[in-house]
Design a protein around this motif. Structure first.
Motif, PDB file in Angstrom:
ATOM      1  N   SER A  10       0.801  -1.220   0.000  1.00  0.00           N
ATOM      2  CA  SER A  10       0.000   0.000   0.000  1.00  0.00           C
ATOM      3  C   SER A  10       0.833   1.269   0.000  1.00  0.00           C
ATOM      4  CB  SER A  10      -0.936   0.001   1.213  1.00  0.00           C
ATOM      5  OG  SER A  10      -0.186  -0.102   2.412  1.00  0.00           O
ATOM      6  N   ILE A  11       2.050   1.211   0.545  1.00  0.00           N
ATOM      7  CA  ILE A  11       2.893   2.418   0.527  1.00  0.00           C
ATOM      8  C   ILE A  11       4.198   2.163  -0.228  1.00  0.00           C
ATOM      9  CG2 ILE A  11       1.872   3.473   2.562  1.00  0.00           C
ATOM     10  CD1 ILE A  11       4.118   2.478   4.234  1.00  0.00           C
ATOM     11  N   PHE A  58       4.566  -3.324   9.485  1.00  0.00           N
ATOM     12  CA  PHE A  58       3.566  -3.961   8.625  1.00  0.00           C
ATOM     13  C   PHE A  58       3.876  -3.833   7.141  1.00  0.00           C
ATOM     14  CE2 PHE A  58       2.112   0.407   8.732  1.00  0.00           C
ATOM     15  CZ  PHE A  58       1.585   0.615   7.466  1.00  0.00           C
ATOM     16  N   ASP A  59       4.435  -2.700   6.744  1.00  0.00           N
ATOM     17  CA  ASP A  59       4.647  -2.477   5.310  1.00  0.00           C
ATOM     18  C   ASP A  59       5.850  -3.239   4.763  1.00  0.00           C
ATOM     19  OD1 ASP A  59       6.047  -0.556   7.002  1.00  0.00           O
ATOM     20  OD2 ASP A  59       6.740   0.409   5.161  1.00  0.00           O
ATOM     21  N   HIS A  60       6.557  -3.946   5.634  1.00  0.00           N
ATOM     22  CA  HIS A  60       7.690  -4.774   5.207  1.00  0.00           C
ATOM     23  C   HIS A  60       7.386  -6.276   5.308  1.00  0.00           C
ATOM     24  CE1 HIS A  60      10.934  -1.611   5.000  1.00  0.00           C
ATOM     25  NE2 HIS A  60       9.939  -0.958   5.597  1.00  0.00           N
ATOM     26  N   ILE A  61       6.228  -6.626   5.865  1.00  0.00           N
ATOM     27  CA  ILE A  61       5.956  -8.040   6.132  1.00  0.00           C
ATOM     28  C   ILE A  61       4.633  -8.530   5.536  1.00  0.00           C
ATOM     29  CG2 ILE A  61       7.299  -7.953   8.274  1.00  0.00           C
ATOM     30  CD1 ILE A  61       4.660  -7.905   9.845  1.00  0.00           C
ATOM     31  N   PRO A  88      -0.458  -6.611  15.852  1.00  0.00           N
ATOM     32  CA  PRO A  88      -0.739  -5.405  15.082  1.00  0.00           C
ATOM     33  C   PRO A  88      -0.344  -4.109  15.789  1.00  0.00           C
ATOM     34  CG  PRO A  88      -2.586  -6.921  14.958  1.00  0.00           C
ATOM     35  CD  PRO A  88      -1.670  -7.460  16.009  1.00  0.00           C
ATOM     36  N   ALA A  89      -0.317  -4.127  17.129  1.00  0.00           N
ATOM     37  CA  ALA A  89       0.093  -2.924  17.858  1.00  0.00           C
ATOM     38  C   ALA A  89       1.590  -2.683  17.703  1.00  0.00           C
ATOM     39  CB  ALA A  89      -0.275  -3.056  19.330  1.00  0.00           C
ATOM     40  N   LEU A  90       2.365  -3.750  17.669  1.00  0.00           N
ATOM     41  CA  LEU A  90       3.811  -3.610  17.536  1.00  0.00           C
ATOM     42  C   LEU A  90       4.234  -3.396  16.084  1.00  0.00           C
ATOM     43  CD1 LEU A  90       4.990  -6.337  20.082  1.00  0.00           C
ATOM     44  CD2 LEU A  90       5.099  -3.851  20.355  1.00  0.00           C
ATOM     45  N   ASN A  91       3.626  -4.139  15.161  1.00  0.00           N
ATOM     46  CA  ASN A  91       4.037  -3.962  13.759  1.00  0.00           C
ATOM     47  C   ASN A  91       3.410  -2.727  13.108  1.00  0.00           C
ATOM     48  OD1 ASN A  91       1.471  -4.767  12.504  1.00  0.00           O
ATOM     49  ND2 ASN A  91       2.026  -6.893  12.918  1.00  0.00           N
ATOM     50  N   GLY A  92       2.537  -2.053  13.854  1.00  0.00           N
ATOM     51  CA  GLY A  92       2.022  -0.759  13.410  1.00  0.00           C
ATOM     52  C   GLY A  92       0.762  -0.805  12.573  1.00  0.00           C
ATOM     53  N   ILE A  99      -5.430   0.134   6.718  1.00  0.00           N
ATOM     54  CA  ILE A  99      -4.709  -1.142   6.751  1.00  0.00           C
ATOM     55  C   ILE A  99      -5.418  -2.091   7.712  1.00  0.00           C
ATOM     56  CG2 ILE A  99      -2.515  -2.275   7.260  1.00  0.00           C
ATOM     57  CD1 ILE A  99      -2.333  -0.385   4.905  1.00  0.00           C
ATOM     58  N   GLU A 100      -5.698  -3.295   7.271  1.00  0.00           N
ATOM     59  CA  GLU A 100      -6.270  -4.288   8.189  1.00  0.00           C
ATOM     60  C   GLU A 100      -5.197  -4.751   9.158  1.00  0.00           C
ATOM     61  OE1 GLU A 100      -8.544  -7.493   6.826  1.00  0.00           O
ATOM     62  OE2 GLU A 100      -9.697  -6.325   5.373  1.00  0.00           O
TER      63      GLU A 100
END
Length: 211
Positions: A10-11, A58-61, A88-92, A99-100
């Motif tokens: 997405s980014i 999140f955007d790397h995994i 999800p709190a740690l990976n942003g 973002i889901e």
């Protein structure tokens, strides 16, 4: 050795595919668009051996699980972000409305320390470069003069430090002590944006001037 930059997700996070003459390859930071990455791998006729993560935002995994399952390959992450993959709190991912929440299965291998790392015929040096995130890693291919820096260092900029575990002072120290000590002609393959070199960033990066 060849390398290819592929913006995904997405980014448009930069995924890197590093390929040896025998057509085996390593995949760094598959951030999303798994089908696009799979199509490229199929078209090129290359064989993935592993997924390596510069960090676990999140955007790397985003495509880790699909790629891992497709090719039956292991995933590597730093020990300080071992739990981030499934949180999800740690990976942003929970902080971005579009973002889901992202939960990725645990990594197969945990990187505990810096030093020389070998996967089949690939040889690289692993540097712990925290600051953007606590477990950020940079992977340096000395013979090829290339470092995959994740979100530590960008062309003309540095990684953001306002997410959980971020620390700008620590990031600047990581860049100065680990990345800027590499040969000046080293190519820097960043997590976002264009490829740069160590010398370019030493000369013109405003965040590094005077450090």
């Amino acid at each position: 050795m060849k390398w290819q930059q592929l913006p995904l997700g997405s980014i448009q996070t930069n995924c890197y595919i590093v390929e040896n003459p025998d057509r085996s390859c390593l995949i760094f930071d598959p951030g999303g668009d798994a089908k696009k990455l799979i199509n490229l791998i199929h078209t090129r006729g290359i064989k993935p051996l592993a997924i390596l993560l510069t960090h676990a935002h999140f955007d790397h995994i985003g495509a880790v699980d699909e790629i891992r399952e497709m090719y039956k390959i292991p995933v590597y992450v730093h020990k300080q972000e071992e739990k981030w993959l499934g949180d999800p709190a740690l990976n942003g991912s929970q902080f971005f409305p579009l973002i889901e929440p992202l939960k990725v299965k645990p990594a197969d291998h945990i990187i505990n320390e810096e030093g020389l790392m070998k996967i089949a015929d690939f040889e690289m040096r692993v540097y712990h470069t925290p600051g953007h995130s606590p477990g950020s890693l940079s992977f340096y291919f000395e013979n090829e003069g290339v470092v995959i820096s994740g979100d530590a260092l960008f062309q003309g900029s540095i990684g953001r430090t306002d997410l959980p575990g971020g620390n700008q002072t620590q990031l600047l120290k990581s860049i100065h002590d680990k990345l800027l000590t590499l040969p000046e002609d080293t190519y820097v393959l960043s997590g976002h944006g264009d490829v740069t070199t160590i010398t370019n960033e030493m000369d013109s990066n405003p965040f590094l001037n005077g450090f």
